[in-house]
Motif scaffolding. Structure first.
Motif, PDB file in Angstrom:
ATOM      1  N   TRP A   1      -2.205  -3.964   6.507  1.00 51.19           N
ATOM      2  CA  TRP A   1      -1.492  -3.699   7.747  1.00 51.19           C
ATOM      3  C   TRP A   1      -0.206  -2.904   7.520  1.00 51.19           C
ATOM      4  CZ3 TRP A   1      -4.808  -4.458  11.529  1.00 51.19           C
ATOM      5  CH2 TRP A   1      -5.757  -5.476  11.397  1.00 51.19           C
ATOM      6  N   ASP A   2       0.949  -3.457   7.854  1.00 50.83           N
ATOM      7  CA  ASP A   2       2.208  -2.717   7.761  1.00 50.83           C
ATOM      8  C   ASP A   2       2.544  -2.287   6.337  1.00 50.83           C
ATOM      9  OD1 ASP A   2       2.352  -3.244  10.430  1.00 50.83           O
ATOM     10  OD2 ASP A   2       4.085  -4.576  10.332  1.00 50.83           O
ATOM     11  N   SER A   3       1.963  -2.959   5.346  1.00 53.86           N
ATOM     12  CA  SER A   3       2.247  -2.620   3.947  1.00 53.86           C
ATOM     13  C   SER A   3       1.935  -1.156   3.654  1.00 53.86           C
ATOM     14  CB  SER A   3       1.432  -3.514   3.016  1.00 53.86           C
ATOM     15  OG  SER A   3       1.737  -4.874   3.196  1.00 53.86           O
ATOM     16  N   PHE A   4       0.912  -0.607   4.302  1.00 58.00           N
ATOM     17  CA  PHE A   4       0.552   0.789   4.076  1.00 58.00           C
ATOM     18  C   PHE A   4       1.712   1.725   4.413  1.00 58.00           C
ATOM     19  CE2 PHE A   4      -3.736  -1.074   4.846  1.00 58.00           C
ATOM     20  CZ  PHE A   4      -4.305  -0.743   3.631  1.00 58.00           C
ATOM     21  N   TYR A   5       2.415   1.407   5.489  1.00 58.59           N
ATOM     22  CA  TYR A   5       3.547   2.250   5.884  1.00 58.59           C
ATOM     23  C   TYR A   5       4.642   2.219   4.824  1.00 58.59           C
ATOM     24  CZ  TYR A   5       1.593   2.756  10.593  1.00 58.59           C
ATOM     25  OH  TYR A   5       0.778   3.072  11.664  1.00 58.59           O
ATOM     26  N   PHE A   6       4.937   1.026   4.315  1.00 53.61           N
ATOM     27  CA  PHE A   6       6.013   0.927   3.337  1.00 53.61           C
ATOM     28  C   PHE A   6       5.661   1.658   2.041  1.00 53.61           C
ATOM     29  CE2 PHE A   6       6.888  -2.914   5.975  1.00 53.61           C
ATOM     30  CZ  PHE A   6       8.143  -2.518   6.424  1.00 53.61           C
ATOM     31  N   VAL A   7       4.421   1.570   1.621  1.00 51.18           N
ATOM     32  CA  VAL A   7       3.994   2.291   0.415  1.00 51.18           C
ATOM     33  C   VAL A   7       4.070   3.796   0.643  1.00 51.18           C
ATOM     34  CG1 VAL A   7       2.059   2.754  -1.142  1.00 51.18           C
ATOM     35  CG2 VAL A   7       2.546   0.400  -0.424  1.00 51.18           C
ATOM     36  N   HIS A   8       3.624   4.234   1.811  1.00 48.65           N
ATOM     37  CA  HIS A   8       3.643   5.670   2.119  1.00 48.65           C
ATOM     38  C   HIS A   8       5.072   6.193   2.180  1.00 48.65           C
ATOM     39  CE1 HIS A   8       3.344   9.338   4.675  1.00 48.65           C
ATOM     40  NE2 HIS A   8       2.234   9.517   3.992  1.00 48.65           N
ATOM     41  N   ILE A   9       5.964   5.442   2.817  1.00 51.79           N
ATOM     42  CA  ILE A   9       7.364   5.868   2.915  1.00 51.79           C
ATOM     43  C   ILE A   9       8.007   5.900   1.534  1.00 51.79           C
ATOM     44  CG2 ILE A   9       9.638   5.239   3.819  1.00 51.79           C
ATOM     45  CD1 ILE A   9       8.134   3.993   6.243  1.00 51.79           C
ATOM     46  N   ALA A  10       7.692   4.892   0.711  1.00 52.23           N
ATOM     47  CA  ALA A  10       8.256   4.848  -0.639  1.00 52.23           C
ATOM     48  C   ALA A  10       7.811   6.052  -1.463  1.00 52.23           C
ATOM     49  CB  ALA A  10       7.845   3.547  -1.335  1.00 52.23           C
ATOM     50  N   GLU A  11       6.580   6.495  -1.254  1.00 49.56           N
ATOM     51  CA  GLU A  11       6.032   7.590  -2.057  1.00 49.56           C
ATOM     52  C   GLU A  11       6.379   8.968  -1.511  1.00 49.56           C
ATOM     53  OE1 GLU A  11       1.846   8.760  -4.315  1.00 49.56           O
ATOM     54  OE2 GLU A  11       1.872   7.171  -2.778  1.00 49.56           O
ATOM     55  N   HIS A  12       6.379   9.094  -0.182  1.00 45.36           N
ATOM     56  CA  HIS A  12       6.527  10.429   0.411  1.00 45.36           C
ATOM     57  C   HIS A  12       7.743  10.577   1.310  1.00 45.36           C
ATOM     58  CE1 HIS A  12       2.483  11.345  -1.025  1.00 45.36           C
ATOM     59  NE2 HIS A  12       2.056  10.219  -0.473  1.00 45.36           N
ATOM     60  N   GLY A  13       8.463   9.520   1.572  1.00 48.66           N
ATOM     61  CA  GLY A  13       9.542   9.579   2.536  1.00 48.66           C
ATOM     62  C   GLY A  13       9.004   9.462   3.951  1.00 48.66           C
TER      63      GLY A  13
ATOM     64  N   PHE B   1      -0.881   3.127 -14.930  1.00 51.91           N
ATOM     65  CA  PHE B   1      -1.104   3.121 -13.490  1.00 51.91           C
ATOM     66  C   PHE B   1      -0.636   4.422 -12.857  1.00 51.91           C
ATOM     67  CE2 PHE B   1      -0.185  -1.463 -14.455  1.00 51.91           C
ATOM     68  CZ  PHE B   1      -1.485  -1.917 -14.296  1.00 51.91           C
ATOM     69  N   SER B   2      -1.240   4.742 -11.728  1.00 54.74           N
ATOM     70  CA  SER B   2      -0.758   5.875 -10.943  1.00 54.74           C
ATOM     71  C   SER B   2       0.562   5.481 -10.288  1.00 54.74           C
ATOM     72  CB  SER B   2      -1.781   6.235  -9.861  1.00 54.74           C
ATOM     73  OG  SER B   2      -1.871   5.198  -8.888  1.00 54.74           O
ATOM     74  N   TYR B   3       1.275   6.484  -9.765  1.00 49.83           N
ATOM     75  CA  TYR B   3       2.565   6.186  -9.137  1.00 49.83           C
ATOM     76  C   TYR B   3       2.377   5.305  -7.908  1.00 49.83           C
ATOM     77  CZ  TYR B   3       7.349   6.853  -7.545  1.00 49.83           C
ATOM     78  OH  TYR B   3       8.662   6.646  -7.155  1.00 49.83           O
ATOM     79  N   THR B   4       1.302   5.513  -7.169  1.00 53.62           N
ATOM     80  CA  THR B   4       1.029   4.664  -6.015  1.00 53.62           C
ATOM     81  C   THR B   4       0.838   3.212  -6.445  1.00 53.62           C
ATOM     82  OG1 THR B   4      -0.049   6.500  -4.844  1.00 53.62           O
ATOM     83  CG2 THR B   4      -0.498   4.274  -4.044  1.00 53.62           C
ATOM     84  N   GLN B   5       0.095   3.000  -7.525  1.00 52.41           N
ATOM     85  CA  GLN B   5      -0.105   1.653  -8.023  1.00 52.41           C
ATOM     86  C   GLN B   5       1.213   1.032  -8.477  1.00 52.41           C
ATOM     87  OE1 GLN B   5      -3.113   2.658 -10.968  1.00 52.41           O
ATOM     88  NE2 GLN B   5      -4.697   1.630  -9.770  1.00 52.41           N
ATOM     89  N   GLN B   6       2.051   1.828  -9.101  1.00 52.04           N
ATOM     90  CA  GLN B   6       3.361   1.323  -9.499  1.00 52.04           C
ATOM     91  C   GLN B   6       4.178   0.887  -8.287  1.00 52.04           C
ATOM     92  OE1 GLN B   6       3.984   4.642 -12.923  1.00 52.04           O
ATOM     93  NE2 GLN B   6       5.810   3.465 -12.429  1.00 52.04           N
TER      94      GLN B   6
ATOM     95  N   LEU C   1       2.867  -2.449  -7.058  1.00 51.08           N
ATOM     96  CA  LEU C   1       3.382  -3.514  -7.917  1.00 51.08           C
ATOM     97  C   LEU C   1       4.861  -3.783  -7.632  1.00 51.08           C
ATOM     98  CD1 LEU C   1       1.803  -2.713 -11.408  1.00 51.08           C
ATOM     99  CD2 LEU C   1       1.351  -4.716  -9.981  1.00 51.08           C
ATOM    100  N   ALA C   2       5.616  -2.732  -7.440  1.00 50.27           N
ATOM    101  CA  ALA C   2       7.045  -2.876  -7.156  1.00 50.27           C
ATOM    102  C   ALA C   2       7.274  -3.618  -5.847  1.00 50.27           C
ATOM    103  CB  ALA C   2       7.709  -1.498  -7.115  1.00 50.27           C
ATOM    104  N   GLY C   3       6.489  -3.269  -4.819  1.00 53.15           N
ATOM    105  CA  GLY C   3       6.625  -3.944  -3.529  1.00 53.15           C
ATOM    106  C   GLY C   3       6.321  -5.420  -3.622  1.00 53.15           C
TER     107      GLY C   3
END
Length: 454
Positions: free
Chosen positions: A89-101, A133-138, A141-143
């Motif tokens: 759910w909302d986690s996708f947004y946080f990962v996307h923002i963390a990776e791409h702004g 790991f890829s940066y997305t995977q990192q 894990l960070a989240g």
């Protein structure tokens, strides 16, 4: 408030299991903090285990995870099965923002603190894992790391806050245990803002309880970059420094108090205003941007957050009152009932205190200490609880009320109050613990397999 004697709890089984390790001697605050942190860690591991097992046994309701964590190798399959249960759910947004702004306007409903922390942890603590790991995977894990460490910190800070306000060791400890059993447990471990915001909220409340108002304002300002709820916290400054002002004091003293309150409020709101300022600069004042100015830019008080909530998420007064939302209201009913009961219990205990905003009381007595939950120290928290309950049932997406209230201390104080022998309004102890455990367990299974509510 004058600290009373330790509360006597009436649920013998619950008391024996929770306090067995610490009954022999009266532990120091430091040792009790360690015990709270230990139980909080165990709860995170238990939730993780249940989520992974349920995900292995039940097919996902949605396959969106495959877009973020593609499965092309055995290692990727393993990563998805172990850590993917927290990416929903909302986690996708946080990962996307963390990776791409912030790429899409609707993403501004999600505040930047968690993505910033995810990127920071990924680029520092987890940097050695970049070859595995890829940066997305990192970032995933960070989240997960940020949320779970924040939950442990929140549990400890709620214990400290409760002990500071009421001076009753066992009540503080039971409050922390009930928080660890929170029915929104899975959201506190997932890549959501609930845990970081709760940790910051409780820390600021602890500073405020110690009269360290400047530290409280700074911490709450940071909390405003995680969730918008932080804009309500200046109410504590207003209550302590203005509502409870000594009207017989010299005028200059009261003027200084008003100025101090104003400065503290502005510091508190600075975090929220900075987030809105970034949105304004991105869409409204950046002349070199390829983006066209948005209609909200011309508003009297331009706010990208309020616009996004209205336009993209349909958040507004009574908008959720539709026949199709009845299941969501039923899902929210336990927390609504618990909150309404707690507020009524507190308000009805001392009407004079209620109508005088805590300036006078017909229940106060040195010979008969009030139960912690019903004490004057709880008053501003009850006001906050009431405001959030009204907002939840009239404006918010009601299904999020259980996780949204994970940062509201009186929810857990009222739950702990149910274990006090002979305390007014007590008596739901078994129902409370059953609700916490069962709702939390069902929530883990639903969330891990991409089922609503989110």
């Amino acid at each position: 408030m004058t600290p009373g004697k330790d509360t006597v709890f009436k649920d013998t089984v619950f008391k024996d299991t929770v306090f067995k390790a610490v009954q022999e001697t009266t532990p120091s605050i430091a040792s009790r903090v360690g015990i709270v942190a230990y139980y909080a860690l165990l709860s995170r591991l238990a939730i993780w285990f249940i989520a992974v097992v349920s995900h292995a046994l039940i097919q996902d309701y949605d396959s969106a995870l495959e877009l973020v964590l593609p499965v092309e190798t055995i290692a990727q399959q393993f990563f998805k099965g172990i850590f993917g249960v927290f990416l929903r759910w909302d986690s996708f947004y946080f990962v996307h923002i963390a990776e791409h702004g912030y790429v899409f306007e609707q993403e501004h409903a999600f505040f930047p603190l968690l993505p910033v922390l995810m990127r920071l942890v990924s680029n520092t603590v987890l940097a050695p894992l970049s070859s595995l790991f890829s940066y997305t995977q990192q970032l995933v894990l960070a989240g997960i790391l940020v949320s779970n460490v924040s939950f442990i910190a929140a549990s400890v800070q709620l214990y400290r806050l409760t002990h500071t306000l009421f001076g009753q060791e066992r009540f503080a400890f039971l409050t922390a245990i009930l928080y660890i059993l929170t029915p929104s447990g899975i959201f506190m471990s997932a890549i959501y803002t609930e845990s970081p915001f709760a940790a910051l909220s409780f820390t600021g409340m602890l500073f405020a309880a110690r009269r360290q108002y400047l530290l409280a304002a700074v911490v709450w300002s940071i909390s405003c970059t995680a969730r918008s709820n932080g804009v309500l916290y200046p109410g504590f400054f207003i209550y302590d420094l203005v509502v409870r002002m000594d009207l017989k004091a010299p005028m200059m003293s009261n003027i200084k108090a008003l100025l101090k309150t104003t400065v503290l409020c502005l510091i508190n709101w600075a975090g929220f205003l900075s987030v809105q300022g970034y949105g304004y600069a991105l869409y409204c004042s950046n002349k070199t941007s390829m983006l066209e100015a948005r209609p909200w830019c011309e508003s009297t008080v331009p706010s990208i957050y309020t616009f996004v909530q209205d336009f993209y998420w349909n958040v507004g007064f009574l908008r959720y009152y539709e026949m199709k939302q009845i299941p969501n209201f039923l899902m929210a009913a336990p927390m609504i009932t618990l909150s309404a009961a707690g507020i009524f219990c507190y308000a009805s205990y001392d009407l004079q205190r209620l109508f005088s905003l805590g300036r006078s009381s017909n229940k106060a007595s040195k010979d008969r200490p009030m139960p912690p939950f019903l004490s004057l120290a709880t008053f501003p928290y009850i006001v906050l609880w009431t405001a959030l309950l009204f907002s939840a049932i009239t404006t918010m997406h009601i299904q999020i009320i259980t996780r949204a209230f994970s940062c509201v201390p009186p929810v857990y104080w009222f739950a702990a109050h149910q274990f006090e022998e002979g305390a007014p309004g007590a008596g739901w102890s078994k129902s409370i613990t059953t609700f916490f455990v069962m709702y939390g367990l069902i929530g883990i299974i639903l969330f891990a397999n991409f089922f609503p509510p989110a």
